[in-house]
Motif scaffolding. Structure first.
Motif, PDB file in Angstrom:
ATOM      1  N   LEU A  52      43.803 -91.077  25.229  1.00  0.00           N
ATOM      2  CA  LEU A  52      42.534 -90.933  24.525  1.00  0.00           C
ATOM      3  C   LEU A  52      42.334 -92.159  23.642  1.00  0.00           C
ATOM      4  O   LEU A  52      43.260 -92.559  22.924  1.00  0.00           O
ATOM      5  CB  LEU A  52      42.537 -89.677  23.648  1.00  0.00           C
ATOM      6  CG  LEU A  52      42.719 -88.353  24.382  1.00  0.00           C
ATOM      7  CD1 LEU A  52      42.938 -87.233  23.381  1.00  0.00           C
ATOM      8  CD2 LEU A  52      41.523 -88.071  25.267  1.00  0.00           C
ATOM      9  N   VAL A  53      41.160 -92.773  23.690  1.00  0.00           N
ATOM     10  CA  VAL A  53      40.835 -93.924  22.858  1.00  0.00           C
ATOM     11  C   VAL A  53      39.673 -93.513  21.955  1.00  0.00           C
ATOM     12  O   VAL A  53      38.606 -93.143  22.440  1.00  0.00           O
ATOM     13  CB  VAL A  53      40.453 -95.163  23.699  1.00  0.00           C
ATOM     14  CG1 VAL A  53      40.140 -96.342  22.789  1.00  0.00           C
ATOM     15  CG2 VAL A  53      41.557 -95.510  24.680  1.00  0.00           C
ATOM     16  N   ALA A  54      39.916 -93.586  20.647  1.00  0.00           N
ATOM     17  CA  ALA A  54      38.905 -93.191  19.670  1.00  0.00           C
ATOM     18  C   ALA A  54      37.967 -94.349  19.364  1.00  0.00           C
ATOM     19  O   ALA A  54      38.261 -95.508  19.664  1.00  0.00           O
ATOM     20  CB  ALA A  54      39.573 -92.707  18.391  1.00  0.00           C
ATOM     21  N   GLU A  55      36.846 -94.003  18.762  1.00  0.00           N
ATOM     22  CA  GLU A  55      35.836 -95.003  18.409  1.00  0.00           C
ATOM     23  C   GLU A  55      36.396 -96.087  17.489  1.00  0.00           C
ATOM     24  O   GLU A  55      35.966 -97.234  17.535  1.00  0.00           O
ATOM     25  CB  GLU A  55      34.654 -94.296  17.748  1.00  0.00           C
ATOM     26  CG  GLU A  55      33.463 -95.182  17.554  1.00  0.00           C
ATOM     27  CD  GLU A  55      32.286 -94.386  17.029  1.00  0.00           C
ATOM     28  OE1 GLU A  55      32.292 -94.062  15.836  1.00  0.00           O
ATOM     29  OE2 GLU A  55      31.379 -94.110  17.820  1.00  0.00           O
ATOM     30  N   ASP A  56      37.367 -95.739  16.642  1.00  0.00           N
ATOM     31  CA  ASP A  56      37.954 -96.720  15.721  1.00  0.00           C
ATOM     32  C   ASP A  56      39.002 -97.605  16.390  1.00  0.00           C
ATOM     33  O   ASP A  56      39.622 -98.438  15.751  1.00  0.00           O
ATOM     34  CB  ASP A  56      38.547 -96.018  14.497  1.00  0.00           C
ATOM     35  CG  ASP A  56      39.745 -95.137  14.824  1.00  0.00           C
ATOM     36  OD1 ASP A  56      40.181 -95.078  15.997  1.00  0.00           O
ATOM     37  OD2 ASP A  56      40.255 -94.492  13.888  1.00  0.00           O
ATOM     38  N   GLY A  57      39.219 -97.414  17.691  1.00  0.00           N
ATOM     39  CA  GLY A  57      40.172 -98.234  18.435  1.00  0.00           C
ATOM     40  C   GLY A  57      41.563 -97.655  18.536  1.00  0.00           C
ATOM     41  O   GLY A  57      42.415 -98.204  19.233  1.00  0.00           O
ATOM     42  N   SER A  58      41.836 -96.554  17.856  1.00  0.00           N
ATOM     43  CA  SER A  58      43.167 -95.949  17.938  1.00  0.00           C
ATOM     44  C   SER A  58      43.352 -95.319  19.318  1.00  0.00           C
ATOM     45  O   SER A  58      42.411 -94.813  19.929  1.00  0.00           O
ATOM     46  CB  SER A  58      43.364 -94.911  16.832  1.00  0.00           C
ATOM     47  OG  SER A  58      42.423 -93.876  16.945  1.00  0.00           O
ATOM     48  N   VAL A  59      44.591 -95.387  19.791  1.00  0.00           N
ATOM     49  CA  VAL A  59      44.930 -94.898  21.126  1.00  0.00           C
ATOM     50  C   VAL A  59      45.942 -93.781  20.991  1.00  0.00           C
ATOM     51  O   VAL A  59      46.946 -93.924  20.296  1.00  0.00           O
ATOM     52  CB  VAL A  59      45.511 -96.037  21.993  1.00  0.00           C
ATOM     53  CG1 VAL A  59      45.926 -95.525  23.361  1.00  0.00           C
ATOM     54  CG2 VAL A  59      44.510 -97.170  22.121  1.00  0.00           C
TER      55      VAL A  59
END
Length: 75
Positions: A52-59
């Motif tokens: 999963l890749v979040a909008e803030d760039g965290s994976v």
């Protein structure tokens, strides 16, 4: 599409990748995880594992039945 506004749905995720025994199952699970948003709800749709890749760039790496061993970093 958010049916209440007829605009693109915002979920907080920019990508969801699912592992599954078939391409159809992987596509379905990834779409469900993506639409559910980040965190535990999305992880429930990835029983075989995924990313999963979040909008803030965290994976986030989700371990499941097909992804049980940790991934190693490239040198």
């Amino acid at each position: 599409i958010d049916p209440s506004s007829a605009k693109p749905a915002w979920t907080g995720l920019i990508q969801a990748t699912a592992l599954a025994p078939t391409a159809l199952a992987a596509e379905t699970l990834a779409k469900a995880a993506f639409l559910s948003g980040p965190g535990e709800p999305a992880e429930a749709f990835l029983p075989h594992g995924g990313v999963l890749v979040a909008e803030d760039g965290s994976v986030g790496l989700v371990h499941g039945t097909l992804l049980s061993a940790p991934l190693t970093e490239a040198a």
